[in-house]
Design an enzyme around this catalytic site. Sequence first.
Site, short mmCIF file in Angstrom:
data_model
loop_
_atom_site.label_atom_id
_atom_site.label_comp_id
_atom_site.label_asym_id
_atom_site.label_seq_id
_atom_site.Cartn_x
_atom_site.Cartn_y
_atom_site.Cartn_z
N PHE A 138 6.53 -26.68 14.71
CA PHE A 138 7.04 -26.31 16.03
C PHE A 138 8.55 -26.45 16.00
O PHE A 138 9.08 -27.51 15.66
CB PHE A 138 6.46 -27.20 17.13
CG PHE A 138 6.89 -26.81 18.51
CD1 PHE A 138 6.21 -25.83 19.22
CD2 PHE A 138 8.00 -27.40 19.10
CE1 PHE A 138 6.62 -25.45 20.49
CE2 PHE A 138 8.41 -27.03 20.37
CZ PHE A 138 7.72 -26.05 21.07
N ASP A 223 14.37 -29.97 10.61
CA ASP A 223 14.27 -30.01 12.07
C ASP A 223 13.98 -31.46 12.46
O ASP A 223 12.86 -31.94 12.33
CB ASP A 223 13.15 -29.08 12.54
CG ASP A 223 12.95 -29.11 14.05
OD1 ASP A 223 13.44 -30.05 14.71
OD2 ASP A 223 12.27 -28.21 14.57
N LYS A 252 16.75 -33.68 21.92
CA LYS A 252 15.91 -34.70 22.55
C LYS A 252 16.67 -36.00 22.78
O LYS A 252 17.47 -36.10 23.69
CB LYS A 252 14.64 -34.92 21.72
CG LYS A 252 13.61 -33.79 21.90
CD LYS A 252 12.29 -34.13 21.26
CE LYS A 252 11.26 -33.04 21.43
NZ LYS A 252 10.77 -32.86 22.80
#
Length: 409
Positions: A138, A223, A252
């Site tokens: 993802f 990532d 985040k």
Amino acid sequence: MSTSVTRQTFDEVMVPNYQPADIIPVRGQGSRWWDQQGREYVDFAGGIAVTVLGHAHPAMIEALDAQAHKLWHLSNVMTNEPALKLARRLTELTFAERVFFCNSGAEANEAAFKLVRRWGNTRYGAHKNTIISFFNAFHGRTLFTVCVGGQAKYTQGFEPLPGGIRHLPYNDVAALEAAMNDTVCAIVVEPIQGEGGLIPASPEFLRAARALCDKHQALLVFDEVQTGNGRTGSLYAYQQCGVTPDVLTTAKGLGGGFPIGAMLTTADVAKALPFGTHGSTYGGNPLACAVAGAVLDEITKPELQRNVVARAQQLRDGLDQLGRRYGLFGTPRGQGLLVGAPVSEAWKGRAKEIVNAALAEGVWLLVAGPDVLRFAPALNITEADVAEGLARLERAVQKLAAVPAAVNA
């Protein structure tokens, strides 16, 4: 016009792409928050690994308030002091020499994917454009990033899709070796697959990816949107696995709840995005960078990283005991305070039911797909809060275990 809002208001005014819980949080402090009715919850979710310092942390409030009295926004026609200070600090703490700021993990990955494509094109020719990614990955919700992510459910109905992307099994060195050729411009990998079920990459797999990129003149992209910013026990997960990427994406926890993302890379690779090739109106916003600077100062403190290790062990031990006692989920996995507990065979596809039951008992956790419970609390969560959250979770699973699975189905 009424100024009061309820969960029903969401259904009346919002696009239905989310299904939020029935409660509405209104206030938070540390690792607890309260809903409209004043009920308290222990936060084991951290806003999906975002609120690394919990809610209303004084250092973040101070940084935001101070910057709010100076500059809010300039755009990238001008640079600003908070952005430069944050970029310099990130380069001091990582392999990177250059930083691009944006507003989210998806945007950081979008920038990274554009970078590797243009790097391959300008350095080796138009044929070098293949991006290798992995099933169940993802990387965000833009059209490009959902295509690089390896979950078909996120691309269905959005065709035609961007091409030049190949998906392989995660942790499969042989498949990766077979797929590499001179058309590959980059391998994109999560050190721990987050949405894919909290599955860590093996050291052998990451070393092979690095070696294959070197052999075939390709870039290695990590990532670290979810694994970064102290989450796994070091600032970034790559620092524990002995493999250094060429490009790293982060978001985040970087802002602790204030929207910010960044792409980090080397000076040489950064040359592939010269003036005019990419941009972001809000990227490097003074407010966001000031807050992120305060967050970075806190999460790099040795005592905070020691707390991550201690609380991670406490959480995993507690989950292991609950799993053995009630049989709803198995041995936890992950790294640091990014923990997944796979549900048992009888509860396959029903992790969300356990999350809902836990919320009813006053503890908020997440899923990572339909079969894994996900825990990503604040890095400064206390021993008492972990204990209380586990106690509330036990009440939930005890009730679920008392009801035969067929009744719940």
